[in-house]
Design an enzyme around this catalytic site. Structure first.
Site, PDB file in Angstrom:
ATOM      1  N   SER A 161      24.335  63.707  35.664  1.00  0.00           N
ATOM      2  CA  SER A 161      24.259  65.051  36.264  1.00  0.00           C
ATOM      3  C   SER A 161      22.961  65.165  37.052  1.00  0.00           C
ATOM      4  O   SER A 161      22.890  65.859  38.057  1.00  0.00           O
ATOM      5  CB  SER A 161      24.321  66.124  35.185  1.00  0.00           C
ATOM      6  OG  SER A 161      23.169  66.110  34.380  1.00  0.00           O
ATOM      7  N   ASP A 206      22.447  55.435  39.960  1.00  0.00           N
ATOM      8  CA  ASP A 206      23.095  56.752  39.921  1.00  0.00           C
ATOM      9  C   ASP A 206      23.178  57.380  41.309  1.00  0.00           C
ATOM     10  O   ASP A 206      24.222  57.903  41.714  1.00  0.00           O
ATOM     11  CB  ASP A 206      22.316  57.701  38.996  1.00  0.00           C
ATOM     12  CG  ASP A 206      22.134  57.130  37.609  1.00  0.00           C
ATOM     13  OD1 ASP A 206      22.856  56.181  37.266  1.00  0.00           O
ATOM     14  OD2 ASP A 206      21.266  57.628  36.871  1.00  0.00           O
ATOM     15  N   SER A 250      22.085  63.264  25.124  1.00  0.00           N
ATOM     16  CA  SER A 250      20.979  62.324  25.195  1.00  0.00           C
ATOM     17  C   SER A 250      19.873  63.007  26.008  1.00  0.00           C
ATOM     18  O   SER A 250      20.027  63.240  27.201  1.00  0.00           O
ATOM     19  CB  SER A 250      21.501  61.065  25.881  1.00  0.00           C
ATOM     20  OG  SER A 250      20.521  60.440  26.619  1.00  0.00           O
ATOM     21  N   TYR A 260      14.317  55.281  27.153  1.00  0.00           N
ATOM     22  CA  TYR A 260      14.517  54.744  28.505  1.00  0.00           C
ATOM     23  C   TYR A 260      13.256  54.090  29.085  1.00  0.00           C
ATOM     24  O   TYR A 260      13.279  52.914  29.486  1.00  0.00           O
ATOM     25  CB  TYR A 260      15.034  55.843  29.451  1.00  0.00           C
ATOM     26  CG  TYR A 260      15.539  55.247  30.747  1.00  0.00           C
ATOM     27  CD1 TYR A 260      16.845  54.790  30.857  1.00  0.00           C
ATOM     28  CD2 TYR A 260      14.688  55.067  31.819  1.00  0.00           C
ATOM     29  CE1 TYR A 260      17.302  54.192  32.018  1.00  0.00           C
ATOM     30  CE2 TYR A 260      15.130  54.465  32.991  1.00  0.00           C
ATOM     31  CZ  TYR A 260      16.444  54.039  33.083  1.00  0.00           C
ATOM     32  OH  TYR A 260      16.882  53.433  34.230  1.00  0.00           O
TER      33      TYR A 260
HETATM   34  P1  ATP Z   1      22.196  60.284  32.278  1.00  0.00           P
HETATM   35  O1  ATP Z   1      20.925  60.249  33.063  1.00  0.00           O
HETATM   36  O2  ATP Z   1      22.065  59.665  30.944  1.00  0.00           O
HETATM   37  O3  ATP Z   1      23.358  59.765  33.056  1.00  0.00           O
HETATM   38  P2  ATP Z   1      22.217  63.115  32.813  1.00  0.00           P
HETATM   39  O4  ATP Z   1      21.788  62.764  34.189  1.00  0.00           O
HETATM   40  O5  ATP Z   1      23.355  64.083  32.706  1.00  0.00           O
HETATM   41  O6  ATP Z   1      22.573  61.829  31.964  1.00  0.00           O
HETATM   42  P3  ATP Z   1      19.474  63.838  32.438  1.00  0.00           P
HETATM   43  O7  ATP Z   1      19.059  62.677  33.255  1.00  0.00           O
HETATM   44  O8  ATP Z   1      18.728  64.144  31.192  1.00  0.00           O
HETATM   45  O9  ATP Z   1      21.005  63.751  32.025  1.00  0.00           O
HETATM   46  O10 ATP Z   1      19.420  65.123  33.403  1.00  0.00           O
HETATM   47  C1  ATP Z   1      19.848  66.392  32.980  1.00  0.00           C
HETATM   48  C2  ATP Z   1      19.055  67.451  33.722  1.00  0.00           C
HETATM   49  O11 ATP Z   1      19.476  67.529  35.113  1.00  0.00           O
HETATM   50  C3  ATP Z   1      19.288  68.842  33.188  1.00  0.00           C
HETATM   51  O12 ATP Z   1      18.477  69.108  32.063  1.00  0.00           O
HETATM   52  C4  ATP Z   1      18.910  69.708  34.396  1.00  0.00           C
HETATM   53  O13 ATP Z   1      17.515  69.866  34.485  1.00  0.00           O
HETATM   54  C5  ATP Z   1      19.395  68.878  35.573  1.00  0.00           C
HETATM   55  N1  ATP Z   1      20.761  69.327  35.944  1.00  0.00           N
HETATM   56  C6  ATP Z   1      21.890  68.619  35.878  1.00  0.00           C
HETATM   57  N2  ATP Z   1      22.965  69.360  36.274  1.00  0.00           N
HETATM   58  C7  ATP Z   1      22.495  70.563  36.589  1.00  0.00           C
HETATM   59  C8  ATP Z   1      23.096  71.778  37.058  1.00  0.00           C
HETATM   60  N3  ATP Z   1      24.398  71.881  37.271  1.00  0.00           N
HETATM   61  N4  ATP Z   1      22.295  72.828  37.261  1.00  0.00           N
HETATM   62  C9  ATP Z   1      20.980  72.723  37.038  1.00  0.00           C
HETATM   63  N5  ATP Z   1      20.345  71.636  36.617  1.00  0.00           N
HETATM   64  C10 ATP Z   1      21.087  70.556  36.381  1.00  0.00           C
HETATM   65  C1  GLA Z   2      20.280  55.876  33.762  1.00  0.00           C
HETATM   66  C2  GLA Z   2      19.398  55.555  34.963  1.00  0.00           C
HETATM   67  C3  GLA Z   2      19.987  54.428  35.802  1.00  0.00           C
HETATM   68  C4  GLA Z   2      20.337  53.219  34.927  1.00  0.00           C
HETATM   69  C5  GLA Z   2      21.132  53.644  33.699  1.00  0.00           C
HETATM   70  C6  GLA Z   2      21.351  52.503  32.745  1.00  0.00           C
HETATM   71  O1  GLA Z   2      21.488  56.417  34.176  1.00  0.00           O
HETATM   72  O2  GLA Z   2      19.215  56.707  35.739  1.00  0.00           O
HETATM   73  O3  GLA Z   2      19.093  54.068  36.823  1.00  0.00           O
HETATM   74  O4  GLA Z   2      19.193  52.499  34.570  1.00  0.00           O
HETATM   75  O5  GLA Z   2      20.498  54.705  32.994  1.00  0.00           O
HETATM   76  O6  GLA Z   2      22.091  51.518  33.368  1.00  0.00           O
HETATM   77 MG    MG Z   3      20.160  61.349  34.566  1.00  0.00          MG
END
Ligand code: ATP
Ligand code: GLA
Ligand code: MG
Length: 512
Positions: A161, A206, A250, A260
């Site tokens: 996200s 990502d 997470s 991480y």
């Molecule tokens: P991962 O990185 O493991 O794939 P992720 O990207 O969902 O998972 P995080 O990297 O921890 O999780 O990022 C989440 C943060 O991104 C939220 O806490 C918020 O700050 C921001 N975020 C994501 N989506 C939104 C949204 N729709 N509106 C506002 N902020 C958001």
């Molecule tokens: C998160 C990071 C990516 C990658 C993955 C693990 O999503 O943002 O860059 O390292 O973890 O593969």
């Molecule tokens: Mg993320």
């Protein structure tokens, strides 16, 4: 050169009508946040699921993700103020914030004060740098903006996200400031470092997946010699993926020093140690190019085994196999390295070690598992090439194809659990349930330590797999869970269109 597309309707979704009510709510929310204002355009970027290749992108080895239909959409208007007001359709979780843009100091992120505005600032900073770079003039004056975001990528769910949100933010700022056309290559190049401003030293998977996604296609993403995403189709028609959110959030930011970022640091130290022991240190053409300014594990491989163009799969596989062998013989402390042992091997003092490896990215650890982490990287990278080979060869026997693809995913899950230690017992349990009920392969996707699992299955097996996961995981683990929460936890896995801009014309088309 491929440009970020611009649409006048929702035809880029696999089922456009399913998204109308969400856009209508976004428009309504924007109007209530900014009653005197009019939406000028929308900027959108999707989440991603990684099929195979985790914790290797920051070592510059290729990965195989795809963009998915869940996404973040920003409804935007511009003005001449010195502020950007960000609001959200989920205002309980993400209350309105005002981001100043008048002074240089406005662009500094206060890491102690964790808020969603920091993620917006990440996108803003890289956009501002790009605009500055392009204008070539002194100080670039940014437009003020009013924005309402609508995000349906689960946060902390391993489906990125954060990249969807940051890339949508960057795209919104660029378009608001007159960038009418931007290449996918530029948008990726500038956004891959966006979360680094928050202190998260992630790789570029990502953002690249979010930008380059194409409907019905997965992506082969390379970081060296060039950062790029190449879309490709699956060779088998009835192949499908299911993504299940474990609902264990997470908290990547909060846990970065023990999860991480610690992996980033461990792999960076392993890079330097291997470079020293294998005689790669100082070799011409091999740069200290990791996020920690050390040798990357890709660099070590190329220094030791010779250059690799990233495309010749056979050659890459041979080099990776050699590294798998070498790591086991070279990194002999199988229980993990203490700082003292690292210093001895590297021939430096404890003070030098702290300065070089532990100052830039704060981490906490008992021992540094250099052997396990680097073995994971080389083995996982080899599996990516083997998967790509499998996916790009004609399929003679579908059943063998599913078995082979599934095995690679299952081996990946094994290494993520045992070598990289980014899985856990609950996540392993979900994989086991799935494998007993029609999945050929199941693995944690993305960073791990919670988040989501991606399962490989066939269209015939799909109903059984989904219902078993609902009954055996969700209903048992969360007895109070509501039907709609289950619906949200089983996520649409169709490969989707990447980042795009939408004209305000879509608003009139939202009423049926
Ligand atoms: P991962 O990185 O493991 O794939 P992720 O990207 O969902 O998972 P995080 O990297 O921890 O999780 O990022 C989440 C943060 O991104 C939220 O806490 C918020 O700050 C921001 N975020 C994501 N989506 C939104 C949204 N729709 N509106 C506002 N902020 C958001
Ligand atoms: C998160 C990071 C990516 C990658 C993955 C693990 O999503 O943002 O860059 O390292 O973890 O593969
Ligand atoms: Mg993320």
């Amino acid at each position: 050169m491929s440009l970020v597309p611009y649409f006048n309707d929702l035809s880029f979704y696999s089922d456009p009508s399913a998204h109308k009510s969400r856009y209508a709510s976004l428009v309504k929310s924007f109007k209530s946040n900014f009653p005197d204002d009019k939406i000028e355009f929308f900027a959108r970027s999707p989440g991603r699921v990684n099929l195979i290749g985790d914790h290797i992108d920051y070592n510059y080895f290729p990965v195989l993700p795809m963009a998915i239909e869940v996404d973040v959409v920003a409804a935007v208007s511009t003005n001449d103020s010195s502020f950007i007001i960000i609001s959200n359709t989920d205002s309980d979780k993400f209350p309105q914030e005002k981001v100043a843009i008048g002074q240089d100091s406005d662009f500094v992120i206060d890491r102690e004060h964790h808020t969603w505005a920091n993620y917006f600032k990440c996108g803003l900073i890289v956009a501002a740098k790009f605009l500055q770079e392009k204008s070539g003039e002194g100080k670039y004056k940014l437009k003020g903006m009013n924005i309402t975001f609508s995000g349906i990528v689960p946060t902390g769910g391993g489906l990125s996200s954060s990249a969807a949100f940051c890339v949508a933010s960057t795209l919104a700022v660029l378009h608001a400031n007159g960038v009418k056309e931007i290449s996918k290559a530029d948008l990726t190049r500038i956004t891959v470092v966006s979360e680094h401003y928050l202190g998260l030293n992630n790789g570029g998977m990502d953002q690249c997946a979010s930008v380059y996604g194409e409907q019905g296609k997965a992506l082969f993403i390379e970081f060296q010699p060039q950062l790029k995403g190449t879309p490709f189709e699956f060779p088998v028609k009835n192949l499908t993926f299911v993504i299940t959110n474990s609902l264990q959030v997470s908290n990547k930011y909060e846990t970065a020093p023990i999860h991480y970022n610690l992996r980033v640091v461990e792999m960076a130290i392993a890079g330097d140690l291997l470079a020293k022991k294998l005689g790669v240190e100082g070799k011409p053409g091999i740069a200290r190019d990791s996020n920690v300014d050390t040798y990357s594990l890709r660099g070590v491989m190329e220094g030791y085994c010779g250059p690799w163009d990233g495309e010749n799969l056979k050659e890459g596989a041979a080099k990776l196999s050699k590294m798998i062998d070498v790591v086991s013989k070279t990194l002999t402390e199988k229980k993990g390295y203490t700082v003292e042992q690292c210093c001895k091997e590297l021939g430096i003092t404890a003070e030098e070690f702290h300065l070089k490896y532990l100052e830039k990215i704060p981490v906490k650890f008992d021992v540094l598992k250099l052997y396990q982490r680097s073995l994971h990287v080389y083995r996982e990278s080899l599996r990516v090439l083997q998967t790509l080979q499998l996916l790009s060869s004609p399929v003679e026997d579908e059943s063998k194809f599913f078995q082979a693809f599934g095995s690679l995913m299952n081996e990946s899950q094994h290494d993520l659990d045992v070598l990289n230690e980014s899985s856990n017992s609950k996540l392993n349990e979900i994989c086991a349930i799935a494998l007993d009920n029609g999945a050929y392969g199941s693995r944690v996707t993305g960073a791990g330590w919670g988040g989501s699992i991606v399962h490989l299955t066939s269209t015939e097996n799909l109903p059984r797999l989904t219902s078993s996961l609902i009954d055996t995981y969700y209903k048992r683990e969360f007895p109070q869970i509501k039907e709609e929460e289950i619906q949200e936890a089983v996520i649409d896995s169709k490969p989707a269109t990447g980042s795009c801009l939408l004209s305000a014309e879509i608003i009139d088309k939202l009423v049926n």
